[in-house]
Design a protein around this motif. Structure first.
Motif, mmCIF file in Angstrom:
data_model
loop_
_atom_site.group_PDB
_atom_site.id
_atom_site.type_symbol
_atom_site.label_atom_id
_atom_site.label_comp_id
_atom_site.label_asym_id
_atom_site.label_seq_id
_atom_site.Cartn_x
_atom_site.Cartn_y
_atom_site.Cartn_z
ATOM 1 N N HIS A 108 6.248 -2.598 -12.127
ATOM 2 C CA HIS A 108 7.110 -3.504 -12.893
ATOM 3 C C HIS A 108 7.144 -4.894 -12.267
ATOM 4 C CE1 HIS A 108 8.611 -0.480 -15.620
ATOM 5 N NE2 HIS A 108 8.881 0.319 -14.604
ATOM 6 N N TYR A 109 6.881 -4.962 -10.984
ATOM 7 C CA TYR A 109 6.941 -6.224 -10.257
ATOM 8 C C TYR A 109 5.551 -6.777 -9.939
ATOM 9 C CZ TYR A 109 11.727 -4.732 -9.732
ATOM 10 O OH TYR A 109 12.997 -4.314 -9.997
ATOM 11 N N PHE A 110 4.631 -5.874 -9.641
ATOM 12 C CA PHE A 110 3.287 -6.269 -9.229
ATOM 13 C C PHE A 110 2.273 -5.340 -9.910
ATOM 14 C CE2 PHE A 110 6.256 -7.183 -5.777
ATOM 15 C CZ PHE A 110 6.113 -8.559 -5.707
ATOM 16 N N PRO A 111 1.620 -5.812 -10.972
ATOM 17 C CA PRO A 111 0.688 -4.948 -11.705
ATOM 18 C C PRO A 111 -0.488 -4.455 -10.864
ATOM 19 C CG PRO A 111 1.236 -6.899 -12.994
ATOM 20 C CD PRO A 111 1.816 -7.095 -11.632
ATOM 21 N N THR A 112 -0.919 -5.260 -9.884
ATOM 22 C CA THR A 112 -2.045 -4.855 -9.032
ATOM 23 C C THR A 112 -1.697 -5.123 -7.570
ATOM 24 O OG1 THR A 112 -3.135 -7.019 -8.970
ATOM 25 C CG2 THR A 112 -3.655 -5.579 -10.858
ATOM 26 N N ARG A 113 -2.478 -4.527 -6.680
ATOM 27 C CA ARG A 113 -2.273 -4.803 -5.256
ATOM 28 C C ARG A 113 -2.598 -6.257 -4.926
ATOM 29 N NH1 ARG A 113 -4.707 0.017 -1.726
ATOM 30 N NH2 ARG A 113 -6.071 0.205 -3.516
ATOM 31 N N ASP A 114 -3.571 -6.838 -5.610
ATOM 32 C CA ASP A 114 -3.854 -8.265 -5.403
ATOM 33 C C ASP A 114 -2.619 -9.112 -5.708
ATOM 34 O OD1 ASP A 114 -6.454 -8.198 -4.429
ATOM 35 O OD2 ASP A 114 -7.372 -8.406 -6.402
ATOM 36 N N VAL A 152 2.956 -11.760 -0.946
ATOM 37 C CA VAL A 152 3.224 -11.755 0.498
ATOM 38 C C VAL A 152 2.633 -13.014 1.136
ATOM 39 C CG1 VAL A 152 2.890 -10.528 2.675
ATOM 40 C CG2 VAL A 152 3.376 -9.237 0.597
ATOM 41 N N VAL A 153 1.432 -13.390 0.723
ATOM 42 C CA VAL A 153 0.811 -14.619 1.235
ATOM 43 C C VAL A 153 1.678 -15.826 0.909
ATOM 44 C CG1 VAL A 153 -1.160 -16.196 0.978
ATOM 45 C CG2 VAL A 153 -1.554 -13.743 1.165
ATOM 46 N N VAL A 154 2.150 -15.902 -0.324
ATOM 47 C CA VAL A 154 2.957 -17.040 -0.773
ATOM 48 C C VAL A 154 4.239 -17.152 0.046
ATOM 49 C CG1 VAL A 154 4.365 -17.829 -2.734
ATOM 50 C CG2 VAL A 154 1.975 -17.195 -3.080
ATOM 51 N N GLU A 155 4.753 -16.063 0.548
ATOM 52 C CA GLU A 155 5.929 -16.104 1.426
ATOM 53 C C GLU A 155 5.572 -16.405 2.876
ATOM 54 O OE1 GLU A 155 9.469 -13.417 -0.315
ATOM 55 O OE2 GLU A 155 8.305 -12.590 1.313
ATOM 56 N N THR A 156 4.443 -15.888 3.325
ATOM 57 C CA THR A 156 4.093 -15.975 4.742
ATOM 58 C C THR A 156 3.644 -17.365 5.157
ATOM 59 O OG1 THR A 156 3.484 -13.634 4.735
ATOM 60 C CG2 THR A 156 2.636 -14.964 6.546
ATOM 61 N N SER A 165 -7.610 -8.519 0.447
ATOM 62 C CA SER A 165 -7.502 -9.169 -0.859
ATOM 63 C C SER A 165 -7.874 -10.642 -0.775
ATOM 64 C CB SER A 165 -6.065 -9.022 -1.381
ATOM 65 O OG SER A 165 -5.927 -9.633 -2.630
ATOM 66 N N PRO A 166 -9.163 -10.942 -0.670
ATOM 67 C CA PRO A 166 -9.572 -12.351 -0.634
ATOM 68 C C PRO A 166 -9.057 -13.136 -1.847
ATOM 69 C CG PRO A 166 -11.434 -10.927 -0.129
ATOM 70 C CD PRO A 166 -10.306 -10.035 -0.548
ATOM 71 N N ARG A 167 -8.898 -12.455 -2.973
ATOM 72 C CA ARG A 167 -8.395 -13.119 -4.176
ATOM 73 C C ARG A 167 -6.984 -13.674 -3.970
ATOM 74 N NH1 ARG A 167 -5.848 -12.550 -9.053
ATOM 75 N NH2 ARG A 167 -5.037 -10.471 -8.735
ATOM 76 N N ALA A 168 -6.216 -13.055 -3.074
ATOM 77 C CA ALA A 168 -4.855 -13.528 -2.815
ATOM 78 C C ALA A 168 -4.853 -14.930 -2.226
ATOM 79 C CB ALA A 168 -4.136 -12.558 -1.868
ATOM 80 N N PHE A 169 -5.977 -15.345 -1.636
ATOM 81 C CA PHE A 169 -6.077 -16.675 -1.040
ATOM 82 C C PHE A 169 -6.798 -17.658 -1.958
ATOM 83 C CE2 PHE A 169 -5.108 -13.997 2.483
ATOM 84 C CZ PHE A 169 -4.410 -14.794 3.376
ATOM 85 N N ALA A 170 -7.210 -17.208 -3.138
ATOM 86 C CA ALA A 170 -7.990 -18.050 -4.040
ATOM 87 C C ALA A 170 -7.132 -19.026 -4.834
ATOM 88 C CB ALA A 170 -8.798 -17.178 -4.996
ATOM 89 N N ASP A 171 -5.856 -18.783 -4.906
ATOM 90 C CA ASP A 171 -4.961 -19.675 -5.642
ATOM 91 C C ASP A 171 -4.981 -21.065 -5.007
ATOM 92 O OD1 ASP A 171 -2.042 -20.906 -5.804
ATOM 93 O OD2 ASP A 171 -2.319 -19.613 -7.558
ATOM 94 N N PRO A 172 -5.100 -22.122 -5.810
ATOM 95 C CA PRO A 172 -5.153 -23.478 -5.244
ATOM 96 C C PRO A 172 -3.932 -23.815 -4.383
ATOM 97 C CG PRO A 172 -5.765 -23.527 -7.563
ATOM 98 C CD PRO A 172 -5.304 -22.131 -7.261
#
Length: 195
Positions: free
Chosen positions: A54-60, A66-70, A118-125
């Motif tokens: 309900h909060y996170f559809p995928t592990r990515d 978590v990245v956005v907070e860290t 999850s390299p994709r987690a760092f792909a966000d500009p």
């Protein structure tokens, strides 16, 4: 179990989201070499596995949250440490010290694990920009010290801090490593870091 009223739904949702993020961080801190599953996270958070979706559809999606907070927490800690010093070289030393303290607290292990899983987690500009901005307090200190090519020297200082952080993560005493980093940086920087 208390009844959830319409007014408390947002607070309840935020508390559950917070529990999921905290559980993920705790799992990554405890075992950065093991990718947490939704089942692991749910068990740690005290929630059912389907509720995670309900909060996170995928592990990515979860890992990116978590990245956005860290990253901002890391940047705030380093910025506060450098801002507390008046002299530019003291700010350089504070940058290195704060970075190594965060490594010792497990923050770097979390970031490294997330990058691996999850390299994709760092792909966000935004994430890429935030990651790049983390070196700004160091570059500013070097610029204020009158160092030529402060961006280049900042990369070299970061290489030393990165290696020192790897030593701390491998079990080296953080105070010993911190002292060695200060000794190494002192002759490279005008007037040496303030201790």
């Amino acid at each position: 179990m208390p009844r959830i009223t319409a007014r408390s739904v947002p607070e309840h949702r935020e508390a559950q989201r917070r529990a999921i993020l905290d559980a993920t961080r705790a799992l990554l801190t405890a075992r950065p070499d093991v990718e947490p599953t939704f089942a692991d996270v749910a068990a740690r958070a005290g929630l059912s596995r389907p509720s995670i979706y309900h909060y996170f559809p995928t592990r990515d999606d979860l890992f990116q949250a978590v990245v956005v907070e860290t990253l901002p927490r890391w940047r705030e800690a380093v910025t506060a440490a450098t801002a507390a010093q008046d002299e530019p070289m003291a700010r350089v030393a504070a940058y290195a010290d704060a970075s190594l303290t965060l490594v010792a607290q497990g923050e770097h292990a979390v970031i490294s694990a997330l990058a691996s899983f999850s390299p994709r987690a760092f792909a966000d500009p935004w994430v890429a920009r935030m990651h790049g901005e983390m070196v700004e307090p160091l570059v500013a200190a070097l610029r204020d010290a009158g160092v030529e090519h402060p961006e280049t020297l900042a990369e070299l200082v970061n290489a030393v801090v990165h290696k020192a952080g790897a030593m701390v993560e491998a079990g080296a005493d953080v105070a010993l490593v911190r002292g060695a980093v200060r000794s190494l940086l002192a002759p490279l920087l005008p007037q040496g870091p303030q201790v």
